[in-house]
Design a protein around this motif. Sequence first.
Motif, PDB file in Angstrom:
ATOM      1  N   PRO A  98      50.095   5.072   4.313  1.00  0.00           N
ATOM      2  CA  PRO A  98      50.054   3.607   4.335  1.00  0.00           C
ATOM      3  C   PRO A  98      50.685   3.019   3.083  1.00  0.00           C
ATOM      4  O   PRO A  98      50.765   3.673   2.041  1.00  0.00           O
ATOM      5  CB  PRO A  98      48.546   3.308   4.379  1.00  0.00           C
ATOM      6  CG  PRO A  98      47.904   4.567   4.844  1.00  0.00           C
ATOM      7  CD  PRO A  98      48.752   5.677   4.350  1.00  0.00           C
ATOM      8  N   ILE A  99      51.132   1.763   3.178  1.00  0.00           N
ATOM      9  CA  ILE A  99      51.756   1.098   2.035  1.00  0.00           C
ATOM     10  C   ILE A  99      50.711   0.735   0.981  1.00  0.00           C
ATOM     11  O   ILE A  99      50.955   0.865  -0.217  1.00  0.00           O
ATOM     12  CB  ILE A  99      52.503  -0.164   2.501  1.00  0.00           C
ATOM     13  CG1 ILE A  99      53.660   0.212   3.423  1.00  0.00           C
ATOM     14  CG2 ILE A  99      53.030  -0.964   1.306  1.00  0.00           C
ATOM     15  CD1 ILE A  99      54.385  -0.979   4.005  1.00  0.00           C
ATOM     16  N   PHE A 100      49.543   0.280   1.441  1.00  0.00           N
ATOM     17  CA  PHE A 100      48.519  -0.215   0.521  1.00  0.00           C
ATOM     18  C   PHE A 100      47.350   0.766   0.427  1.00  0.00           C
ATOM     19  O   PHE A 100      47.097   1.557   1.339  1.00  0.00           O
ATOM     20  CB  PHE A 100      47.991  -1.569   0.976  1.00  0.00           C
ATOM     21  CG  PHE A 100      49.048  -2.639   1.056  1.00  0.00           C
ATOM     22  CD1 PHE A 100      49.533  -3.242  -0.083  1.00  0.00           C
ATOM     23  CD2 PHE A 100      49.557  -3.038   2.292  1.00  0.00           C
ATOM     24  CE1 PHE A 100      50.509  -4.226  -0.020  1.00  0.00           C
ATOM     25  CE2 PHE A 100      50.524  -4.024   2.373  1.00  0.00           C
ATOM     26  CZ  PHE A 100      51.010  -4.616   1.209  1.00  0.00           C
ATOM     27  N   GLU A 101      46.656   0.690  -0.687  1.00  0.00           N
ATOM     28  CA  GLU A 101      45.401   1.408  -0.848  1.00  0.00           C
ATOM     29  C   GLU A 101      44.351   0.426  -1.338  1.00  0.00           C
ATOM     30  O   GLU A 101      44.658  -0.550  -2.034  1.00  0.00           O
ATOM     31  CB  GLU A 101      45.537   2.567  -1.843  1.00  0.00           C
ATOM     32  CG  GLU A 101      45.822   2.144  -3.270  1.00  0.00           C
ATOM     33  CD  GLU A 101      45.829   3.322  -4.218  1.00  0.00           C
ATOM     34  OE1 GLU A 101      45.980   3.093  -5.426  1.00  0.00           O
ATOM     35  OE2 GLU A 101      45.685   4.467  -3.745  1.00  0.00           O
ATOM     36  N   ARG A 102      43.121   0.650  -0.947  1.00  0.00           N
ATOM     37  CA  ARG A 102      42.010  -0.216  -1.341  1.00  0.00           C
ATOM     38  C   ARG A 102      40.909   0.641  -1.939  1.00  0.00           C
ATOM     39  O   ARG A 102      40.485   1.615  -1.314  1.00  0.00           O
ATOM     40  CB  ARG A 102      41.488  -1.008  -0.140  1.00  0.00           C
ATOM     41  CG  ARG A 102      42.507  -1.984   0.440  1.00  0.00           C
ATOM     42  CD  ARG A 102      42.044  -2.548   1.769  1.00  0.00           C
ATOM     43  NE  ARG A 102      42.934  -3.595   2.283  1.00  0.00           N
ATOM     44  CZ  ARG A 102      44.058  -3.375   2.922  1.00  0.00           C
ATOM     45  NH1 ARG A 102      44.449  -2.118   3.148  1.00  0.00           N
ATOM     46  NH2 ARG A 102      44.815  -4.363   3.348  1.00  0.00           N
ATOM     47  N   SER A 103      40.465   0.281  -3.113  1.00  0.00           N
ATOM     48  CA  SER A 103      39.426   1.055  -3.792  1.00  0.00           C
ATOM     49  C   SER A 103      38.325   0.125  -4.283  1.00  0.00           C
ATOM     50  O   SER A 103      38.583  -1.035  -4.637  1.00  0.00           O
ATOM     51  CB  SER A 103      40.025   1.841  -4.972  1.00  0.00           C
ATOM     52  OG  SER A 103      40.658   0.967  -5.886  1.00  0.00           O
ATOM     53  N   LEU A 160      46.976 -10.195  -6.451  1.00  0.00           N
ATOM     54  CA  LEU A 160      46.983 -11.662  -6.377  1.00  0.00           C
ATOM     55  C   LEU A 160      46.201 -12.149  -5.158  1.00  0.00           C
ATOM     56  O   LEU A 160      45.632 -13.246  -5.171  1.00  0.00           O
ATOM     57  CB  LEU A 160      48.424 -12.174  -6.328  1.00  0.00           C
ATOM     58  CG  LEU A 160      49.254 -11.980  -7.614  1.00  0.00           C
ATOM     59  CD1 LEU A 160      50.726 -12.282  -7.348  1.00  0.00           C
ATOM     60  CD2 LEU A 160      48.713 -12.847  -8.740  1.00  0.00           C
ATOM     61  N   LEU A 161      46.154 -11.331  -4.114  1.00  0.00           N
ATOM     62  CA  LEU A 161      45.354 -11.681  -2.934  1.00  0.00           C
ATOM     63  C   LEU A 161      43.868 -11.667  -3.272  1.00  0.00           C
ATOM     64  O   LEU A 161      43.099 -12.479  -2.763  1.00  0.00           O
ATOM     65  CB  LEU A 161      45.649 -10.703  -1.795  1.00  0.00           C
ATOM     66  CG  LEU A 161      47.070 -10.728  -1.231  1.00  0.00           C
ATOM     67  CD1 LEU A 161      47.284  -9.590  -0.247  1.00  0.00           C
ATOM     68  CD2 LEU A 161      47.342 -12.066  -0.552  1.00  0.00           C
ATOM     69  N   ASN A 162      43.451 -10.743  -4.146  1.00  0.00           N
ATOM     70  CA  ASN A 162      42.058 -10.711  -4.598  1.00  0.00           C
ATOM     71  C   ASN A 162      41.709 -11.973  -5.386  1.00  0.00           C
ATOM     72  O   ASN A 162      40.574 -12.455  -5.328  1.00  0.00           O
ATOM     73  CB  ASN A 162      41.789  -9.478  -5.454  1.00  0.00           C
ATOM     74  CG  ASN A 162      41.874  -8.179  -4.675  1.00  0.00           C
ATOM     75  OD1 ASN A 162      42.771  -7.376  -4.865  1.00  0.00           O
ATOM     76  ND2 ASN A 162      40.921  -7.958  -3.776  1.00  0.00           N
ATOM     77  N   VAL A 163      42.696 -12.493  -6.137  1.00  0.00           N
ATOM     78  CA  VAL A 163      42.471 -13.739  -6.879  1.00  0.00           C
ATOM     79  C   VAL A 163      42.240 -14.890  -5.909  1.00  0.00           C
ATOM     80  O   VAL A 163      41.333 -15.710  -6.093  1.00  0.00           O
ATOM     81  CB  VAL A 163      43.663 -14.047  -7.813  1.00  0.00           C
ATOM     82  CG1 VAL A 163      43.444 -15.380  -8.528  1.00  0.00           C
ATOM     83  CG2 VAL A 163      43.843 -12.934  -8.832  1.00  0.00           C
ATOM     84  N   LEU A 164      43.040 -14.959  -4.866  1.00  0.00           N
ATOM     85  CA  LEU A 164      42.889 -16.023  -3.873  1.00  0.00           C
ATOM     86  C   LEU A 164      41.533 -15.949  -3.178  1.00  0.00           C
ATOM     87  O   LEU A 164      40.968 -16.975  -2.793  1.00  0.00           O
ATOM     88  CB  LEU A 164      44.004 -15.945  -2.824  1.00  0.00           C
ATOM     89  CG  LEU A 164      45.413 -16.313  -3.285  1.00  0.00           C
ATOM     90  CD1 LEU A 164      46.389 -16.216  -2.126  1.00  0.00           C
ATOM     91  CD2 LEU A 164      45.442 -17.711  -3.874  1.00  0.00           C
ATOM     92  N   ILE A 168      43.229  -4.482  -3.869  1.00  0.00           N
ATOM     93  CA  ILE A 168      44.394  -4.123  -3.065  1.00  0.00           C
ATOM     94  C   ILE A 168      45.553  -3.760  -3.988  1.00  0.00           C
ATOM     95  O   ILE A 168      45.896  -4.519  -4.892  1.00  0.00           O
ATOM     96  CB  ILE A 168      44.809  -5.282  -2.151  1.00  0.00           C
ATOM     97  CG1 ILE A 168      43.609  -5.783  -1.350  1.00  0.00           C
ATOM     98  CG2 ILE A 168      45.940  -4.854  -1.213  1.00  0.00           C
ATOM     99  CD1 ILE A 168      43.868  -7.072  -0.599  1.00  0.00           C
ATOM    100  N   LYS A 169      46.141  -2.588  -3.788  1.00  0.00           N
ATOM    101  CA  LYS A 169      47.288  -2.140  -4.579  1.00  0.00           C
ATOM    102  C   LYS A 169      48.273  -1.443  -3.652  1.00  0.00           C
ATOM    103  O   LYS A 169      47.920  -0.996  -2.562  1.00  0.00           O
ATOM    104  CB  LYS A 169      46.835  -1.157  -5.675  1.00  0.00           C
ATOM    105  CG  LYS A 169      45.830  -1.712  -6.655  1.00  0.00           C
ATOM    106  CD  LYS A 169      45.301  -0.634  -7.589  1.00  0.00           C
ATOM    107  CE  LYS A 169      46.360  -0.073  -8.486  1.00  0.00           C
ATOM    108  NZ  LYS A 169      45.827   0.876  -9.472  1.00  0.00           N
ATOM    109  N   TYR A 170      49.512  -1.354  -4.113  1.00  0.00           N
ATOM    110  CA  TYR A 170      50.454  -0.483  -3.420  1.00  0.00           C
ATOM    111  C   TYR A 170      50.023   0.963  -3.641  1.00  0.00           C
ATOM    112  O   TYR A 170      49.562   1.329  -4.717  1.00  0.00           O
ATOM    113  CB  TYR A 170      51.876  -0.673  -3.969  1.00  0.00           C
ATOM    114  CG  TYR A 170      52.558  -1.937  -3.516  1.00  0.00           C
ATOM    115  CD1 TYR A 170      52.885  -2.129  -2.173  1.00  0.00           C
ATOM    116  CD2 TYR A 170      52.890  -2.936  -4.422  1.00  0.00           C
ATOM    117  CE1 TYR A 170      53.518  -3.285  -1.753  1.00  0.00           C
ATOM    118  CE2 TYR A 170      53.526  -4.102  -4.012  1.00  0.00           C
ATOM    119  CZ  TYR A 170      53.828  -4.271  -2.675  1.00  0.00           C
ATOM    120  OH  TYR A 170      54.447  -5.412  -2.256  1.00  0.00           O
TER     121      TYR A 170
END
Length: 265
Positions: free
Chosen positions: A146-151, A206-210, A164-166
């Motif tokens: 996958p493109i993204f990883e979430r931890s 930046l999505l986490n900031v939103l 959310i990160k690449y």
Amino acid sequence: MTTSIVPTLYNSDSALESNSLPYCTLQWRRNQLLVKYKGTIKQPYMPLLDNHESLKECLKHSSVKLVRIDPELGEEKVRLWADACAEASKPIYLCIGADKSLKPNSLFLWCLKRLTERAIASVFLVVLSPLMLLLGLLMKVDAQAPIFERSWHVGERGKLFKIIKYRTNADQNIYSQDLENREIQENTLQLTSWMHKSGLENLPQLLNVLRGEIGLFGSRCWTLEEAISLTPEAKKQLNHLPGIMGSWEVEAESNILQHLDSQTS
């Protein structure tokens, strides 16, 4: 405060036979479920508390609005509950000591800061969206991961959320025997390595900031693993709203140290 146990947790054919994770007790308090390490109230061992699917279903069909979990239960147990809460759409927080000194001097200024940071993050996302799209397309050339990883990380007042990160920590082994595919994979690994060193892997934060989970400026954002290992006094730091910049500074210092170590070894 009352104590309540979901009946289905006691008897089920899918119950696990071994108590592989730390024992915990459950307590209700104002629509909150407290998951405590041992505790004064004696409760029988409930195997389904160690089963992700069963725990998720129990949380989904319960009246619980919020879960607070004792970090003394350890990373594996906390991660199990966090994953189940995420799928059951229940917010989950670490139980940490309150820090009364963190009360804002002005609620208006506090709200203004949060709104300003979200507005700046929105502008950054619009401006950087072509670059982010390009990076995603280049990474997608190798569709094996996958493109993204979430931890799991710890936010304000101990709230657990996923950053959310690449994905830049993909398997470094070149597994394809085909020369063309192997070259594509090598190029992808070079790209992700460069993104990691330059910090571009963090742009999706930046999505986490939103979403209000992290600010642009603030203290370091601790991973779940790091937060669990903090001392009780140090855990009070988790009352702060973490910031992207604070986390990136720590990460940059770590990358520099790793680079220096590789040169001296």
